[in-house]
Design an enzyme around this catalytic site. Structure first.
Site, PDB file in Angstrom:
ATOM      1  N   ASP A 216       0.860  -1.194   0.000  1.00 31.01           N
ATOM      2  CA  ASP A 216       0.000   0.000   0.000  1.00 31.01           C
ATOM      3  C   ASP A 216       0.893   1.239   0.000  1.00 31.01           C
ATOM      4  O   ASP A 216       2.137   1.137   0.042  1.00 31.01           O
ATOM      5  CB  ASP A 216      -0.952  -0.003   1.216  1.00 31.01           C
TER       6      ASP A 216
ATOM      7  N   HIS B  50     -12.122  -0.157  -8.922  1.00 37.76           N
ATOM      8  CA  HIS B  50     -13.345   0.672  -9.027  1.00 37.76           C
ATOM      9  C   HIS B  50     -13.099   2.128  -8.598  1.00 37.76           C
ATOM     10  O   HIS B  50     -13.928   2.983  -8.839  1.00 37.76           O
ATOM     11  CB  HIS B  50     -14.524   0.044  -8.263  1.00 37.76           C
TER      12      HIS B  50
END
Ligand SMILES: C[S@@+](CC[C@H](N)C(=O)[O-])C[C@H]1O[C@@H](n2cnc3c(N)ncnc32)[C@H](O)[C@@H]1O
Ligand SMILES: O=c1cc(-c2ccc(O)cc2)oc2c(O)c(O)ccc12
Length: 339
Positions: free
Chosen positions: A205, A244
Protein backbone atom coordinates in the site's frame (compact mmCIF):
# COMPACT_ATOMS: atom_id res chain seq x y z
CA UNK A 1 -53.37 7.64 -12.18
CA UNK A 2 -55.81 5.34 -10.34
CA UNK A 3 -56.29 6.02 -6.64
CA UNK A 4 -54.35 2.97 -5.33
CA UNK A 5 -51.45 3.85 -7.56
CA UNK A 6 -51.49 7.44 -6.32
CA UNK A 7 -51.53 6.33 -2.65
CA UNK A 8 -48.60 3.95 -3.29
CA UNK A 9 -46.68 6.64 -5.19
CA UNK A 10 -47.28 9.17 -2.36
CA UNK A 11 -46.06 6.69 0.27
CA UNK A 12 -43.01 5.91 -1.90
CA UNK A 13 -42.30 9.65 -2.32
CA UNK A 14 -42.34 10.09 1.48
CA UNK A 15 -40.06 7.05 1.85
CA UNK A 16 -37.62 8.61 -0.58
CA UNK A 17 -37.74 11.97 1.19
CA UNK A 18 -36.94 10.24 4.48
CA UNK A 19 -34.66 7.56 2.98
CA UNK A 20 -31.53 8.87 4.66
CA UNK A 21 -33.13 8.59 8.11
CA UNK A 22 -32.99 4.81 8.09
CA UNK A 23 -29.24 4.62 7.55
CA UNK A 24 -28.71 7.54 9.96
CA UNK A 25 -30.62 5.62 12.64
CA UNK A 26 -28.55 2.49 11.97
CA UNK A 27 -25.38 4.58 12.34
CA UNK A 28 -26.74 5.89 15.65
CA UNK A 29 -27.27 2.28 16.81
CA UNK A 30 -23.72 1.38 15.75
CA UNK A 31 -22.33 4.43 17.62
CA UNK A 32 -24.29 3.37 20.71
CA UNK A 33 -22.79 -0.12 20.13
CA UNK A 34 -26.23 -1.72 20.43
CA UNK A 35 -25.41 -4.73 18.18
CA UNK A 36 -22.25 -5.44 20.23
CA UNK A 37 -24.05 -4.98 23.55
CA UNK A 38 -26.82 -7.41 22.60
CA UNK A 39 -24.32 -9.90 21.18
CA UNK A 40 -22.11 -9.80 24.30
CA UNK A 41 -25.15 -10.10 26.57
CA UNK A 42 -25.96 -13.37 24.81
CA UNK A 43 -29.74 -12.95 24.76
CA UNK A 44 -32.64 -10.45 24.76
CA UNK A 45 -32.33 -7.34 26.95
CA UNK A 46 -34.96 -5.16 28.57
CA UNK A 47 -35.15 -1.45 27.78
CA UNK A 48 -33.61 -0.55 31.14
CA UNK A 49 -30.74 -3.06 30.70
CA UNK A 50 -30.00 -1.77 27.21
CA UNK A 51 -30.30 1.82 28.38
CA UNK A 52 -27.76 1.23 31.18
CA UNK A 53 -25.34 -0.69 28.97
CA UNK A 54 -25.45 1.90 26.17
CA UNK A 55 -25.33 4.83 28.61
CA UNK A 56 -28.37 6.32 26.86
CA UNK A 57 -31.65 7.47 28.47
CA UNK A 58 -34.54 5.05 28.00
CA UNK A 59 -36.96 7.43 26.27
CA UNK A 60 -34.95 8.26 23.11
CA UNK A 61 -33.56 4.71 23.05
CA UNK A 62 -37.11 3.33 23.08
CA UNK A 63 -38.04 5.53 20.09
CA UNK A 64 -34.89 4.59 18.18
CA UNK A 65 -35.51 0.87 18.77
CA UNK A 66 -39.18 1.21 17.77
CA UNK A 67 -38.04 2.67 14.44
CA UNK A 68 -35.31 0.07 13.89
CA UNK A 69 -37.66 -2.79 14.80
CA UNK A 70 -40.20 -1.48 12.28
CA UNK A 71 -37.45 -1.66 9.64
CA UNK A 72 -36.45 -5.20 10.65
CA UNK A 73 -33.03 -4.27 12.04
CA UNK A 74 -33.71 -5.51 15.60
CA UNK A 75 -36.72 -7.44 16.87
CA UNK A 76 -38.88 -7.62 20.01
CA UNK A 77 -38.18 -10.84 21.84
CA UNK A 78 -41.25 -11.22 24.01
CA UNK A 79 -44.05 -8.97 22.82
CA UNK A 80 -45.77 -7.05 24.29
CA UNK A 81 -43.14 -6.51 27.05
CA UNK A 82 -40.18 -4.50 25.84
CA UNK A 83 -37.32 -6.95 25.36
CA UNK A 84 -34.95 -6.41 22.47
CA UNK A 85 -33.09 -9.03 20.48
CA UNK A 86 -30.68 -9.32 17.59
CA UNK A 87 -31.70 -10.33 14.09
CA UNK A 88 -29.39 -11.80 11.44
CA UNK A 89 -29.37 -8.25 10.01
CA UNK A 90 -28.37 -6.43 13.21
CA UNK A 91 -25.52 -8.94 13.70
CA UNK A 92 -23.98 -7.54 10.51
CA UNK A 93 -23.70 -4.13 12.21
CA UNK A 94 -21.45 -5.37 15.04
CA UNK A 95 -18.04 -3.68 15.28
CA UNK A 96 -16.25 -6.79 13.94
CA UNK A 97 -18.61 -6.96 10.93
CA UNK A 98 -19.94 -4.06 8.83
CA UNK A 99 -20.44 -1.58 11.72
CA UNK A 100 -17.21 0.26 10.89
CA UNK A 101 -18.23 0.52 7.24
CA UNK A 102 -21.54 2.04 8.33
CA UNK A 103 -19.59 4.71 10.25
CA UNK A 104 -17.61 5.65 7.13
CA UNK A 105 -20.92 6.15 5.31
CA UNK A 106 -21.97 8.64 7.99
CA UNK A 107 -18.95 10.96 7.72
CA UNK A 108 -19.70 14.33 6.09
CA UNK A 109 -17.12 13.58 3.38
CA UNK A 110 -19.06 10.48 2.28
CA UNK A 111 -22.55 11.76 3.07
CA UNK A 112 -22.27 15.15 1.49
CA UNK A 113 -19.99 14.53 -1.45
CA UNK A 114 -19.40 17.18 -4.04
CA UNK A 115 -19.26 14.54 -6.77
CA UNK A 116 -22.95 13.60 -6.56
CA UNK A 117 -24.54 16.96 -7.23
CA UNK A 118 -26.08 18.66 -10.24
CA UNK A 119 -23.03 20.87 -10.65
CA UNK A 120 -20.60 17.96 -10.54
CA UNK A 121 -22.63 15.88 -12.99
CA UNK A 122 -22.74 18.82 -15.42
CA UNK A 123 -19.15 19.95 -15.09
CA UNK A 124 -17.18 17.00 -13.69
CA UNK A 125 -15.41 17.19 -10.39
CA UNK A 126 -11.97 16.50 -9.04
CA UNK A 127 -11.51 13.80 -6.45
CA UNK A 128 -13.49 15.10 -3.52
CA UNK A 129 -10.78 15.36 -0.94
CA UNK A 130 -8.11 16.58 -3.33
CA UNK A 131 -10.50 19.42 -4.08
CA UNK A 132 -10.88 20.09 -0.36
CA UNK A 133 -7.28 20.18 0.79
CA UNK A 134 -5.02 18.56 -1.76
CA UNK A 135 -4.69 15.46 0.41
CA UNK A 136 -4.61 11.89 -0.81
CA UNK A 137 -7.99 10.54 0.31
CA UNK A 138 -6.79 7.04 1.16
CA UNK A 139 -3.50 7.94 2.82
CA UNK A 140 -4.65 11.12 4.50
CA UNK A 141 -8.41 11.50 4.45
CA UNK A 142 -9.75 14.93 5.32
CA UNK A 143 -13.01 15.44 7.17
CA UNK A 144 -12.54 12.18 9.03
CA UNK A 145 -9.48 10.41 10.39
CA UNK A 146 -7.41 7.81 8.60
CA UNK A 147 -8.51 5.37 11.33
CA UNK A 148 -12.17 5.66 10.28
CA UNK A 149 -11.24 4.73 6.71
CA UNK A 150 -8.90 1.93 7.81
CA UNK A 151 -11.53 0.48 10.19
CA UNK A 152 -14.16 0.59 7.42
CA UNK A 153 -11.85 -1.13 4.94
CA UNK A 154 -10.83 -3.68 7.57
CA UNK A 155 -14.51 -4.47 8.19
CA UNK A 156 -15.04 -4.83 4.45
CA UNK A 157 -11.92 -6.96 3.95
CA UNK A 158 -12.85 -9.28 6.81
CA UNK A 159 -16.33 -9.89 5.43
CA UNK A 160 -15.32 -10.38 1.81
CA UNK A 161 -12.28 -12.58 2.51
CA UNK A 162 -14.40 -14.87 4.71
CA UNK A 163 -16.69 -15.38 1.70
CA UNK A 164 -13.76 -16.11 -0.63
CA UNK A 165 -12.41 -18.63 1.90
CA UNK A 166 -15.85 -20.25 2.20
CA UNK A 167 -17.05 -20.11 -1.40
CA UNK A 168 -13.89 -20.22 -3.49
CA UNK A 169 -10.98 -21.84 -1.60
CA UNK A 170 -9.81 -23.40 -4.89
CA UNK A 171 -8.52 -19.94 -5.85
CA UNK A 172 -5.52 -20.51 -3.56
CA UNK A 173 -4.67 -24.08 -4.61
CA UNK A 174 -1.14 -24.13 -6.02
CA UNK A 175 -0.53 -20.50 -5.01
CA UNK A 176 2.55 -20.16 -2.76
CA UNK A 177 2.84 -16.40 -2.55
CA UNK A 178 0.40 -13.57 -3.01
CA UNK A 179 0.63 -9.77 -3.02
CA UNK A 180 -2.46 -7.80 -1.96
CA UNK A 181 -2.19 -4.49 -3.82
CA UNK A 182 -3.90 -1.73 -1.81
CA UNK A 183 -4.05 -4.20 1.09
CA UNK A 184 -4.02 -1.37 3.65
CA UNK A 185 -2.89 -2.90 7.00
CA UNK A 186 -2.97 -6.50 5.79
CA UNK A 187 -6.35 -7.58 7.14
CA UNK A 188 -7.41 -9.53 4.04
CA UNK A 189 -4.07 -11.32 3.82
CA UNK A 190 -4.23 -12.14 7.53
CA UNK A 191 -7.45 -14.04 6.91
CA UNK A 192 -6.07 -15.77 3.81
CA UNK A 193 -2.81 -16.98 5.40
CA UNK A 194 -4.78 -18.28 8.37
CA UNK A 195 -7.13 -20.24 6.08
CA UNK A 196 -4.40 -21.46 3.71
CA UNK A 197 -1.34 -22.38 5.82
CA UNK A 198 0.96 -22.80 2.80
CA UNK A 199 0.53 -19.15 1.79
CA UNK A 200 3.07 -16.31 2.17
CA UNK A 201 1.78 -12.78 1.65
CA UNK A 202 2.86 -9.21 0.95
CA UNK A 203 0.40 -6.44 1.75
CA UNK A 204 1.33 -3.53 -0.50
CA UNK A 205 0.00 0.00 0.00
CA UNK A 206 1.04 3.65 -0.05
CA UNK A 207 4.07 4.32 2.20
CA UNK A 208 2.06 6.64 4.48
CA UNK A 209 -0.57 3.94 4.97
CA UNK A 210 1.98 1.20 5.70
CA UNK A 211 3.80 3.51 8.14
CA UNK A 212 0.68 3.63 10.34
CA UNK A 213 0.10 -0.14 10.35
CA UNK A 214 0.51 -2.28 13.48
CA UNK A 215 3.05 -5.15 13.25
CA UNK A 216 1.81 -7.70 10.69
CA UNK A 217 0.74 -11.28 11.43
CA UNK A 218 3.23 -14.13 10.78
CA UNK A 219 3.88 -14.91 7.08
CA UNK A 220 2.86 -11.39 6.09
CA UNK A 221 5.18 -8.60 5.05
CA UNK A 222 4.02 -4.99 4.73
CA UNK A 223 5.59 -3.13 1.82
CA UNK A 224 5.10 0.56 0.94
CA UNK A 225 5.09 1.87 -2.63
CA UNK A 226 2.88 2.79 -5.55
CA UNK A 227 1.05 0.35 -7.81
CA UNK A 228 1.59 2.83 -10.67
CA UNK A 229 5.35 2.29 -10.38
CA UNK A 230 6.14 -1.30 -9.41
CA UNK A 231 4.26 -4.15 -7.73
CA UNK A 232 6.23 -6.71 -5.63
CA UNK A 233 6.58 -10.12 -7.31
CA UNK A 234 4.40 -13.09 -6.30
CA UNK A 235 2.54 -16.10 -7.76
CA UNK A 236 -0.73 -14.17 -7.61
CA UNK A 237 -1.85 -10.58 -7.18
CA UNK A 238 -5.05 -9.56 -5.39
CA UNK A 239 -6.75 -6.26 -6.26
CA UNK A 240 -9.67 -5.92 -3.87
CA UNK A 241 -11.79 -2.76 -4.16
CA UNK A 242 -8.95 -1.02 -6.02
CA UNK A 243 -9.87 -0.76 -9.69
CA UNK A 244 -13.34 0.67 -9.03
CA UNK A 245 -11.60 3.76 -7.57
CA UNK A 246 -9.96 4.52 -10.93
CA UNK A 247 -10.79 5.38 -14.54
CA UNK A 248 -10.07 3.02 -17.42
CA UNK A 249 -6.60 4.31 -18.36
CA UNK A 250 -5.38 4.15 -14.76
CA UNK A 251 -6.82 0.64 -14.39
CA UNK A 252 -4.98 -0.52 -17.51
CA UNK A 253 -1.71 0.90 -16.10
CA UNK A 254 -2.29 -0.80 -12.72
CA UNK A 255 -3.18 -4.11 -14.39
CA UNK A 256 -0.05 -3.97 -16.55
CA UNK A 257 2.11 -3.47 -13.43
CA UNK A 258 0.33 -6.41 -11.77
CA UNK A 259 0.93 -8.57 -14.85
CA UNK A 260 4.66 -7.78 -14.66
CA UNK A 261 4.67 -8.98 -11.03
CA UNK A 262 3.44 -12.54 -11.72
CA UNK A 263 5.02 -15.52 -13.56
CA UNK A 264 4.07 -15.42 -17.25
CA UNK A 265 2.91 -19.05 -17.47
CA UNK A 266 1.34 -19.80 -14.09
CA UNK A 267 0.51 -16.46 -12.47
CA UNK A 268 -2.85 -14.79 -12.12
CA UNK A 269 -4.42 -11.53 -10.99
CA UNK A 270 -7.48 -11.85 -8.77
CA UNK A 271 -9.73 -8.80 -9.00
CA UNK A 272 -12.32 -8.59 -6.23
CA UNK A 273 -14.81 -6.01 -7.41
CA UNK A 274 -18.48 -5.68 -8.38
CA UNK A 275 -19.86 -6.67 -11.78
CA UNK A 276 -22.88 -4.55 -12.62
CA UNK A 277 -25.90 -6.06 -14.33
CA UNK A 278 -28.72 -3.59 -13.76
CA UNK A 279 -31.26 -5.89 -15.43
CA UNK A 280 -30.65 -8.77 -13.02
CA UNK A 281 -33.60 -8.37 -10.64
CA UNK A 282 -32.95 -11.79 -9.13
CA UNK A 283 -29.59 -10.87 -7.64
CA UNK A 284 -29.98 -9.48 -4.09
CA UNK A 285 -26.80 -7.42 -4.45
CA UNK A 286 -27.70 -5.45 -7.61
CA UNK A 287 -28.96 -2.50 -5.53
CA UNK A 288 -25.82 -2.44 -3.36
CA UNK A 289 -23.60 -2.55 -6.45
CA UNK A 290 -25.47 0.40 -7.97
CA UNK A 291 -25.18 2.28 -4.63
CA UNK A 292 -21.43 1.65 -4.62
CA UNK A 293 -21.33 3.12 -8.13
CA UNK A 294 -22.96 6.30 -6.76
CA UNK A 295 -20.27 6.43 -4.03
CA UNK A 296 -17.55 6.03 -6.66
CA UNK A 297 -19.10 8.86 -8.67
CA UNK A 298 -19.26 10.95 -5.51
CA UNK A 299 -15.76 10.49 -4.11
CA UNK A 300 -13.50 9.71 -7.07
CA UNK A 301 -12.71 11.50 -10.32
CA UNK A 302 -13.21 8.59 -12.71
CA UNK A 303 -13.88 5.54 -10.56
CA UNK A 304 -16.93 3.41 -11.33
CA UNK A 305 -18.46 -0.02 -10.98
CA UNK A 306 -18.15 -1.98 -14.22
CA UNK A 307 -20.19 -4.38 -16.34
CA UNK A 308 -18.81 -7.71 -17.57
CA UNK A 309 -18.13 -6.12 -20.97
CA UNK A 310 -16.23 -3.23 -19.35
CA UNK A 311 -14.07 -5.68 -17.36
CA UNK A 312 -13.37 -7.68 -20.51
CA UNK A 313 -12.21 -4.49 -22.25
CA UNK A 314 -9.80 -3.51 -19.43
CA UNK A 315 -8.26 -6.98 -19.23
CA UNK A 316 -7.76 -7.22 -22.99
CA UNK A 317 -6.15 -3.77 -23.11
CA UNK A 318 -3.80 -4.71 -20.25
CA UNK A 319 -2.64 -7.78 -22.19
CA UNK A 320 -4.40 -10.63 -20.38
CA UNK A 321 -5.40 -13.54 -22.63
CA UNK A 322 -8.26 -15.07 -20.61
CA UNK A 323 -10.30 -14.51 -17.48
CA UNK A 324 -12.98 -16.25 -15.47
CA UNK A 325 -15.54 -15.03 -12.96
CA UNK A 326 -16.60 -16.62 -9.68
CA UNK A 327 -19.71 -15.41 -7.84
CA UNK A 328 -19.04 -15.45 -4.05
CA UNK A 329 -22.53 -14.40 -2.85
CA UNK A 330 -21.76 -10.78 -2.05
CA UNK A 331 -21.43 -7.38 -3.70
CA UNK A 332 -18.16 -8.35 -5.37
CA UNK A 333 -17.17 -11.29 -7.55
CA UNK A 334 -13.69 -12.74 -8.03
CA UNK A 335 -12.40 -12.09 -11.54
CA UNK A 336 -9.29 -14.16 -12.24
CA UNK A 337 -7.17 -12.88 -15.11
CA UNK A 338 -4.40 -14.91 -16.75
CA UNK A 339 -1.45 -13.54 -18.74
C1 LIG B 1 -10.68 1.35 -1.13
S1 LIG B 1 -9.23 0.92 -0.36
C2 LIG B 1 -9.28 -0.84 -0.46
C3 LIG B 1 -8.66 -1.50 0.74
C4 LIG B 1 -8.77 -3.02 0.77
N1 LIG B 1 -8.16 -3.63 -0.41
C5 LIG B 1 -10.19 -3.48 0.92
O1 LIG B 1 -10.71 -4.12 0.02
O2 LIG B 1 -10.83 -3.22 1.95
C6 LIG B 1 -8.05 1.36 -1.60
C7 LIG B 1 -6.64 1.16 -1.14
O3 LIG B 1 -5.75 1.46 -2.23
C8 LIG B 1 -4.62 2.10 -1.67
N2 LIG B 1 -3.91 2.86 -2.72
C9 LIG B 1 -4.29 4.03 -3.31
N3 LIG B 1 -3.37 4.41 -4.21
C10 LIG B 1 -2.39 3.48 -4.18
C11 LIG B 1 -1.15 3.32 -4.90
N4 LIG B 1 -0.77 4.22 -5.82
N5 LIG B 1 -0.39 2.23 -4.64
C12 LIG B 1 -0.77 1.32 -3.70
N6 LIG B 1 -1.93 1.40 -3.01
C13 LIG B 1 -2.73 2.47 -3.24
C14 LIG B 1 -5.23 2.99 -0.61
O4 LIG B 1 -4.29 3.46 0.33
C15 LIG B 1 -6.27 2.06 0.01
O5 LIG B 1 -5.76 1.33 1.09
O1 LIG C 1 -17.56 3.95 1.02
C1 LIG C 1 -16.51 4.48 0.59
C2 LIG C 1 -16.16 5.78 0.89
C3 LIG C 1 -14.98 6.34 0.39
C4 LIG C 1 -14.59 7.71 0.63
C5 LIG C 1 -15.45 8.57 1.29
C6 LIG C 1 -15.12 9.87 1.49
C7 LIG C 1 -13.91 10.33 1.03
O2 LIG C 1 -13.61 11.61 1.22
C8 LIG C 1 -13.03 9.49 0.39
C9 LIG C 1 -13.38 8.18 0.19
O3 LIG C 1 -14.14 5.62 -0.41
C10 LIG C 1 -14.45 4.36 -0.73
C11 LIG C 1 -13.57 3.65 -1.56
O4 LIG C 1 -12.45 4.22 -2.04
C12 LIG C 1 -13.86 2.32 -1.89
O5 LIG C 1 -13.00 1.65 -2.70
C13 LIG C 1 -15.01 1.71 -1.43
C14 LIG C 1 -15.90 2.38 -0.63
C15 LIG C 1 -15.63 3.73 -0.25
Amino acid sequence: MVLDEEVRARAEAWSNAFGYIKSTAVVCAVELELPDILENHGGPMSLSQLSAAANCPAEPLYRLMRFLIFHGIFKKAQPPSVYYAQTPLSRFFASDKLGAFMLLQSTPATRNPTGLSAEALRNGTPLYLRSVNGADPWGNPAGFGMQVFTDAMTAHARDTTSLIVRNYPAAFEGVGSVVDVGGRHGMALGEFVQAFPWLQGISFDLPEVVAEAPPPRPRIELVGGSMFECVPKADAVILMWILHDWGDQDCIEILKKCKEAIPAGTGKVMIVDAIIDEDDDNDEFTGARLSLDMIMMAVTTKGKERTYKEWAYLLKEAGFTTFKVKNIDTVESVIEAFP
